[in-house]
Design a protein around this motif. Structure first.
Motif, PDB file in Angstrom:
ATOM      1  N   LEU A  50      -6.527   9.951 -27.516  1.00 16.04           N
ATOM      2  CA  LEU A  50      -6.561  10.055 -28.963  1.00 16.04           C
ATOM      3  C   LEU A  50      -7.347  11.329 -29.279  1.00 16.04           C
ATOM      4  CD1 LEU A  50      -6.077   7.964 -31.566  1.00 16.04           C
ATOM      5  CD2 LEU A  50      -8.539   8.165 -31.581  1.00 16.04           C
ATOM      6  N   SER A  51      -6.675  12.292 -29.862  1.00 18.93           N
ATOM      7  CA  SER A  51      -7.329  13.550 -30.229  1.00 18.93           C
ATOM      8  C   SER A  51      -7.585  13.537 -31.726  1.00 18.93           C
ATOM      9  CB  SER A  51      -6.449  14.740 -29.881  1.00 18.93           C
ATOM     10  OG  SER A  51      -6.246  14.805 -28.498  1.00 18.93           O
ATOM     11  N   SER A  52      -8.853  13.675 -32.088  1.00 18.07           N
ATOM     12  CA  SER A  52      -9.199  13.642 -33.499  1.00 18.07           C
ATOM     13  C   SER A  52     -10.480  14.418 -33.733  1.00 18.07           C
ATOM     14  CB  SER A  52      -9.374  12.189 -33.940  1.00 18.07           C
ATOM     15  OG  SER A  52      -9.690  12.117 -35.294  1.00 18.07           O
ATOM     16  N   ASP A  53     -10.516  15.149 -34.812  1.00 18.06           N
ATOM     17  CA  ASP A  53     -11.701  15.895 -35.231  1.00 18.06           C
ATOM     18  C   ASP A  53     -12.185  16.846 -34.136  1.00 18.06           C
ATOM     19  OD1 ASP A  53     -13.411  16.523 -37.296  1.00 18.06           O
ATOM     20  OD2 ASP A  53     -14.898  14.992 -36.784  1.00 18.06           O
ATOM     21  N   GLY A  54     -11.254  17.432 -33.402  1.00 11.15           N
ATOM     22  CA  GLY A  54     -11.593  18.399 -32.361  1.00 11.15           C
ATOM     23  C   GLY A  54     -12.078  17.791 -31.060  1.00 11.15           C
ATOM     24  N   LYS A  55     -12.070  16.474 -30.949  1.00  5.04           N
ATOM     25  CA  LYS A  55     -12.513  15.803 -29.723  1.00  5.04           C
ATOM     26  C   LYS A  55     -11.366  14.995 -29.139  1.00  5.04           C
ATOM     27  CE  LYS A  55     -17.448  14.996 -30.246  1.00  5.04           C
ATOM     28  NZ  LYS A  55     -18.459  13.945 -30.333  1.00  5.04           N
ATOM     29  N   GLU A  56     -11.442  14.780 -27.835  1.00  4.84           N
ATOM     30  CA  GLU A  56     -10.464  13.933 -27.162  1.00  4.84           C
ATOM     31  C   GLU A  56     -11.156  12.662 -26.687  1.00  4.84           C
ATOM     32  OE1 GLU A  56      -8.523  16.088 -24.038  1.00  4.84           O
ATOM     33  OE2 GLU A  56      -7.045  16.897 -25.441  1.00  4.84           O
ATOM     34  N   TYR A  57     -10.530  11.549 -26.980  1.00  6.30           N
ATOM     35  CA  TYR A  57     -11.031  10.254 -26.538  1.00  6.30           C
ATOM     36  C   TYR A  57     -10.025   9.716 -25.540  1.00  6.30           C
ATOM     37  CZ  TYR A  57     -13.960  10.905 -30.602  1.00  6.30           C
ATOM     38  OH  TYR A  57     -14.854  11.417 -31.497  1.00  6.30           O
ATOM     39  N   LYS A  58     -10.475   9.510 -24.292  1.00  9.66           N
ATOM     40  CA  LYS A  58      -9.574   9.089 -23.214  1.00  9.66           C
ATOM     41  C   LYS A  58     -10.039   7.762 -22.634  1.00  9.66           C
ATOM     42  CE  LYS A  58      -8.801  13.832 -21.715  1.00  9.66           C
ATOM     43  NZ  LYS A  58      -8.917  14.760 -20.602  1.00  9.66           N
ATOM     44  N   TRP A  59      -9.054   6.948 -22.237  1.00 11.52           N
ATOM     45  CA  TRP A  59      -9.339   5.705 -21.532  1.00 11.52           C
ATOM     46  C   TRP A  59      -8.116   5.318 -20.731  1.00 11.52           C
ATOM     47  CZ3 TRP A  59      -8.337   6.240 -26.625  1.00 11.52           C
ATOM     48  CH2 TRP A  59      -7.300   5.490 -27.177  1.00 11.52           C
ATOM     49  N   SER A  60      -8.356   4.643 -19.623  1.00 11.51           N
ATOM     50  CA  SER A  60      -7.240   4.204 -18.791  1.00 11.51           C
ATOM     51  C   SER A  60      -7.340   2.721 -18.446  1.00 11.51           C
ATOM     52  CB  SER A  60      -7.171   5.035 -17.505  1.00 11.51           C
ATOM     53  OG  SER A  60      -8.369   4.909 -16.774  1.00 11.51           O
ATOM     54  N   ASN A  61      -8.408   2.074 -18.873  1.00 14.81           N
ATOM     55  CA  ASN A  61      -8.522   0.629 -18.665  1.00 14.81           C
ATOM     56  C   ASN A  61      -9.316   0.031 -19.822  1.00 14.81           C
ATOM     57  OD1 ASN A  61     -11.383   0.760 -18.066  1.00 14.81           O
ATOM     58  ND2 ASN A  61     -10.817   1.529 -16.041  1.00 14.81           N
ATOM     59  N   LYS A  62      -9.414  -1.267 -19.841  1.00 17.98           N
ATOM     60  CA  LYS A  62     -10.036  -1.949 -20.985  1.00 17.98           C
ATOM     61  C   LYS A  62     -11.535  -1.680 -21.089  1.00 17.98           C
ATOM     62  CE  LYS A  62      -6.517  -5.391 -21.511  1.00 17.98           C
ATOM     63  NZ  LYS A  62      -6.136  -6.775 -21.598  1.00 17.98           N
ATOM     64  N   LEU A  63     -12.212  -1.528 -19.954  1.00 15.02           N
ATOM     65  CA  LEU A  63     -13.646  -1.256 -20.014  1.00 15.02           C
ATOM     66  C   LEU A  63     -13.922   0.123 -20.602  1.00 15.02           C
ATOM     67  CD1 LEU A  63     -14.851  -2.787 -16.630  1.00 15.02           C
ATOM     68  CD2 LEU A  63     -15.134  -3.703 -18.928  1.00 15.02           C
ATOM     69  N   GLU A  64     -13.114   1.101 -20.234  1.00 18.62           N
ATOM     70  CA  GLU A  64     -13.257   2.428 -20.824  1.00 18.62           C
ATOM     71  C   GLU A  64     -12.935   2.381 -22.317  1.00 18.62           C
ATOM     72  OE1 GLU A  64     -10.778   5.056 -18.519  1.00 18.62           O
ATOM     73  OE2 GLU A  64     -12.155   5.053 -16.824  1.00 18.62           O
TER      74      GLU A  64
ATOM     75  N   SER B  67       0.823  -1.215   0.000  1.00 18.93           N
ATOM     76  CA  SER B  67       0.000   0.000   0.000  1.00 18.93           C
ATOM     77  C   SER B  67       0.855   1.263   0.000  1.00 18.93           C
ATOM     78  CB  SER B  67      -0.962   0.012   1.184  1.00 18.93           C
ATOM     79  OG  SER B  67      -0.236   0.094   2.392  1.00 18.93           O
ATOM     80  N   GLY B  68       2.116   1.135   0.319  1.00 14.60           N
ATOM     81  CA  GLY B  68       3.017   2.287   0.303  1.00 14.60           C
ATOM     82  C   GLY B  68       3.508   2.642  -1.090  1.00 14.60           C
ATOM     83  N   TYR B  69       3.320   1.751  -2.062  1.00 21.58           N
ATOM     84  CA  TYR B  69       3.779   2.004  -3.424  1.00 21.58           C
ATOM     85  C   TYR B  69       2.724   2.783  -4.209  1.00 21.58           C
ATOM     86  CZ  TYR B  69       7.357  -1.494  -2.490  1.00 21.58           C
ATOM     87  OH  TYR B  69       8.396  -2.187  -1.952  1.00 21.58           O
ATOM     88  N   ALA B  70       3.193   3.710  -4.996  1.00 20.39           N
ATOM     89  CA  ALA B  70       2.278   4.468  -5.854  1.00 20.39           C
ATOM     90  C   ALA B  70       1.914   3.619  -7.068  1.00 20.39           C
ATOM     91  CB  ALA B  70       2.931   5.766  -6.304  1.00 20.39           C
ATOM     92  N   VAL B  71       0.661   3.626  -7.412  1.00 18.64           N
ATOM     93  CA  VAL B  71       0.196   2.871  -8.568  1.00 18.64           C
ATOM     94  C   VAL B  71       0.206   3.802  -9.773  1.00 18.64           C
ATOM     95  CG1 VAL B  71      -1.739   1.622  -9.569  1.00 18.64           C
ATOM     96  CG2 VAL B  71      -1.251   1.407  -7.140  1.00 18.64           C
ATOM     97  N   ASN B  72       0.874   3.357 -10.825  1.00 22.04           N
ATOM     98  CA  ASN B  72       0.967   4.160 -12.034  1.00 22.04           C
ATOM     99  C   ASN B  72      -0.103   3.680 -13.013  1.00 22.04           C
ATOM    100  OD1 ASN B  72       1.794   5.868 -14.027  1.00 22.04           O
ATOM    101  ND2 ASN B  72       3.620   4.696 -14.564  1.00 22.04           N
ATOM    102  N   ILE B  73      -1.188   4.435 -13.106  1.00 23.90           N
ATOM    103  CA  ILE B  73      -2.266   4.075 -14.020  1.00 23.90           C
ATOM    104  C   ILE B  73      -1.968   4.710 -15.358  1.00 23.90           C
ATOM    105  CG2 ILE B  73      -4.724   4.288 -14.506  1.00 23.90           C
ATOM    106  CD1 ILE B  73      -5.209   4.295 -11.503  1.00 23.90           C
ATOM    107  N   ARG B  74      -1.902   3.881 -16.361  1.00 18.99           N
ATOM    108  CA  ARG B  74      -1.583   4.343 -17.699  1.00 18.99           C
ATOM    109  C   ARG B  74      -2.825   4.939 -18.345  1.00 18.99           C
ATOM    110  NH1 ARG B  74       2.245   0.912 -21.492  1.00 18.99           N
ATOM    111  NH2 ARG B  74       2.710   2.594 -22.886  1.00 18.99           N
ATOM    112  N   LYS B  75      -2.692   6.136 -18.862  1.00 17.79           N
ATOM    113  CA  LYS B  75      -3.819   6.798 -19.508  1.00 17.79           C
ATOM    114  C   LYS B  75      -3.517   6.962 -20.983  1.00 17.79           C
ATOM    115  CE  LYS B  75      -5.176   9.016 -15.361  1.00 17.79           C
ATOM    116  NZ  LYS B  75      -5.865   9.936 -14.645  1.00 17.79           N
ATOM    117  N   PHE B  76      -4.537   6.730 -21.792  1.00 19.82           N
ATOM    118  CA  PHE B  76      -4.396   6.848 -23.237  1.00 19.82           C
ATOM    119  C   PHE B  76      -5.268   7.981 -23.728  1.00 19.82           C
ATOM    120  CE2 PHE B  76      -3.395   2.473 -22.232  1.00 19.82           C
ATOM    121  CZ  PHE B  76      -2.210   2.294 -22.921  1.00 19.82           C
TER     122      PHE B  76
END
Length: 166
Positions: free
Chosen positions: A32-46, A21-30
């Motif tokens: 994709l910016s296209s057509d003036g919109k941003e599409y973000k996800w950080s896990n498979k469900l998103e 619990s003392g370790y920081a969890v590094n959540i990878r965020k993705f």
């Protein structure tokens, strides 16, 4: 000679949880910016939600720039005719779920590849184009037309990152 027995301490679950619990969890965020919109996800469900909603045809142009390939070759990877692409892009339509998934996975692969190559784009671009023994002598770029091929290229990058045959 007498038998030597070693006594090992039993595993202390509470101590292990406290230590972890003392370790920081590094959540990878993705992103994709296209057509003036941003599409973000950080896990498979998103990611699934983004894929189901669809991403714009403009994202193919983004992948083309990131792969340093003409749009025509990226359209061949995705399997879309040039005329269809031109029409749907001008109408600001969205890719279907299959093509959205391919584009998103290729985008993630490029992010991971750049990370493995310490953000040295030229080295990563050369690696993409060279035949690679770990994927049967084919170039990684030739494997991007299927999800399985993209996964194999990711595995190859993973092996390269950790010093195995790639």
């Amino acid at each position: 000679m007498g038998k030597v027995t070693r006594r090992t301490k039993p595993f202390d679950t509470k101590r292990s949880v406290q230590k972890a619990s003392g370790y920081a969890v590094n959540i990878r965020k993705f992103l994709l910016s296209s057509d003036g919109k941003e599409y973000k996800w950080s896990n498979k469900l998103e990611r699934v939600n983004v894929i189901r909603a669809g991403i714009p045809y403009d994202s193919i142009e983004l992948i083309s720039k990131r792969l340093n390939n003409p749009i025509k070759s990226v359209l061949a990877i995705v399997g879309i005719p040039q005329t269809t692409y031109n029409k749907k892009k001008s109408e600001h339509l969205l890719l279907d779920s299959r093509n959205s998934e391919l584009v998103i996975l290729i985008n993630e692969l490029i992010d991971y590849g750049l990370e493995v190559f310490n953000n040295e784009e030229e080295k990563f671009q050369r690696w993409l184009k060279k035949p690679n023994l770990s994927i049967g002598g084919s170039s990684p770029e030739n494997m991007l037309d299927t999800i399985t091929g993209i996964n194999e290229v990711k595995f190859s990058l993973n092996r390269l990152e950790f010093g195995n045959l790639a």
